[in-house]
Design an enzyme around this catalytic site. Structure first.
Site, PDB file in Angstrom:
ATOM      1  N   ALA A 199      11.437 -23.276 -24.998  1.00 32.68           N
ATOM      2  CA  ALA A 199      12.367 -24.367 -25.262  1.00 32.68           C
ATOM      3  C   ALA A 199      11.943 -25.757 -24.798  1.00 32.68           C
ATOM      4  O   ALA A 199      12.382 -26.755 -25.371  1.00 32.68           O
ATOM      5  CB  ALA A 199      13.725 -24.033 -24.640  1.00 32.68           C
ATOM      6  N   ALA A 200      11.143 -25.861 -23.743  1.00 31.01           N
ATOM      7  CA  ALA A 200      10.859 -27.187 -23.170  1.00 31.01           C
ATOM      8  C   ALA A 200      10.170 -28.101 -24.188  1.00 31.01           C
ATOM      9  O   ALA A 200       9.384 -27.627 -25.003  1.00 31.01           O
ATOM     10  CB  ALA A 200       9.989 -27.037 -21.925  1.00 31.01           C
ATOM     11  N   CYS A 229       3.613 -26.634 -34.396  1.00 29.99           N
ATOM     12  CA  CYS A 229       3.200 -27.995 -34.748  1.00 29.99           C
ATOM     13  C   CYS A 229       1.715 -28.003 -35.102  1.00 29.99           C
ATOM     14  O   CYS A 229       0.994 -28.950 -34.784  1.00 29.99           O
ATOM     15  CB  CYS A 229       3.518 -28.986 -33.633  1.00 29.99           C
ATOM     16  SG  CYS A 229       2.704 -28.642 -32.061  1.00 29.99           S
TER      17      CYS A 229
END
Length: 414
Positions: free
Chosen positions: A245-246, A365
């Protein structure tokens, strides 16, 4: 002063192999200088490093060059090629810097190399097509060849060009506190994106310094990244898991889409990163996030709980964010071999944690198909009750944003 500081940062980066943005931010916070010039010198020198080294190579003539002189030469060549500074000014200030830092002998060497290389630019005309693309865009040859194989020549050229463009200043409207229309009325420097419903472009300076950011009505998040939570589309009241999550950009977006109703369990490996998630959640008023330290590759981390919707924004090679993290392009290709098994393990854990009828979004990403489409194809083949609902790749030039891959998967009853 600016060139002095830029050289300090480049030398520290080269010696310590730290993240470039960390080295830059640390230095800028300690000095009162023109941030834009220092940032341009530092990022530009690393971004175009392959081209700069190619231009200097013949004039260095195989000599072993110390770190300070090497980074000074690269920075000077960047100013010559891309900032179009007067050559005499570059040479004079570089020689003075070399003399101050390393003495008369280093100054003489820097003077000779710069004068020679400025007078005799490298000939790129004899290079092969792949080598030319590699040098002119400063992407390693292995990456050029991989992209060309996966996407074709013309798309590869567009990707390489986009990687060297300045990213748009993009933010996400925090719909827990304000609508996009109301934000724009409140601060006309924010403009609505034509692509996604919560994205705005900022025409001022640093978004983090705006009142809107401090009030938690916007948060910094690239536009393609915003598409991930929207694809999962969690509903109010759901039990949701964010496995990696970070710093919490997507986690808080999930909370906004759920209108702060339900629960989001958010995990990350490190305690300091959990603090980032909690800070973001507090600023944005996202009250349903339960952030915990945990290793998402270990199924025991999650206990026996199962979830309606799972976001797995997995670790990856980052080949979609080369415009923002310029140093990633110089990572060794072997990094892919190390990360693909981790992605596979995380997907397997997501499968085990997903309720029957639930949804998983796997995102990265990167634009490397081995980490994306091929990873998902193997996963679905191994799990016949999982099906692909929607799969998309956003290339860096599509929205002038980061490159991103995302896939919505559904767990059906057999």
């Amino acid at each position: 002063m600016e060139r002095d500081l830029a050289l300090d940062i480049l030398v520290a980066y080269e010696k310590d192999h730290t993240y470039l943005n960390i080295a830059l931010n640390h230095a800028l916070n300690s000095h009162q200088v023109k941030n834009d010039l220092v940032t341009a010198l530092v990022y530009g020198t690393i971004q175009y490093r392959l081209r700069l080294e190619y231009e200097l190579k013949a004039h260095i003539q195989g000599k072993r060059v110390k770190v300070t002189e090497r980074m000074l030469l690269l920075m000077s060549m960047y100013e010559h090629l891309y900032m179009h500074m007067p050559d005499y000014a570059i040479v004079d200030s570089s020689v003075a810097l070399a003399k101050k830092r390393r003495g008369a002998r280093a100054a003489s060497f820097v003077n000779a190399v710069l004068r020679s290389s400025f007078a005799q630019p490298a000939d790129l005309s004899s290079l092969s097509e792949d080598d030319y693309l590699s040098i002119i865009t400063s992407h390693p040859l292995w990456l050029v060849k991989m992209l060309k194989k996966q996407y074709g020549l013309e798309t590869t050229k567009k990707i390489l060009a986009s990687d060297n463009e300045v990213p748009i200043k993009c933010a996400r409207v925090n719909t827990l506190k304000i609508s996009r229309e109301a934000l724009i009325q409140k601060d006309p420097r924010f403009k609505a994106s034509p692509y996604t419903k919560d994205a705005v472009y900022y025409e001022g300076g640093n978004i983090a310094h705006t009142q809107a950011f401090k009030e938690g009505i916007v948060t910094i998040q690239d536009e393609s990244s915003q598409c991930v939570a929207q694809l999962l589309s969690p509903q109010p009241g759901m039990q949701v898991l964010d496995m990696c999550a970070a710093p919490g950009s997507k986690t808080t977006h999930l909370a906004a889409l759920m209108d702060n109703q339900g629960t989001i369990d958010a995990f990350d490996l490190y305690k300091h990163k959990i603090a980032l998630i909690n800070d973001n959640a507090s600023r944005l008023g996202a009250t349903i996030i339960n952030a915990q330290v945990g290793d998402a590759t270990n199924l025991e981390t999650f206990g026996k709980k199962q979830y309606d919707a799972i976001l797995l924004d997995g670790p990856c090679t980052g080949l979609g964010v080369l415009a923002r993290k310029v140093e990633i392009r110089y990572h060794e290709p072997s990094a892919m071999d190390e990360i693909i098994p981790i992605q596979k393990k995380l997907l397997e854990n997501a499968y085990q944690l997903c309720k029957m009828g639930g949804n998983i979004v796997y995102s990265t990403c990167t634009i490397n198909k081995k980490e994306n489409e091929k990873q998902v194809a193997t996963f679905v083949k191994d799990h016949p009750d999982m099906r692909v609902v929607e799969e998309k790749t956003i290339l860096p030039f599509d929205m002038h944003s980061d490159g991103f891959y995302m896939c919505l998967l559904k767990k059906d009853e057999l």
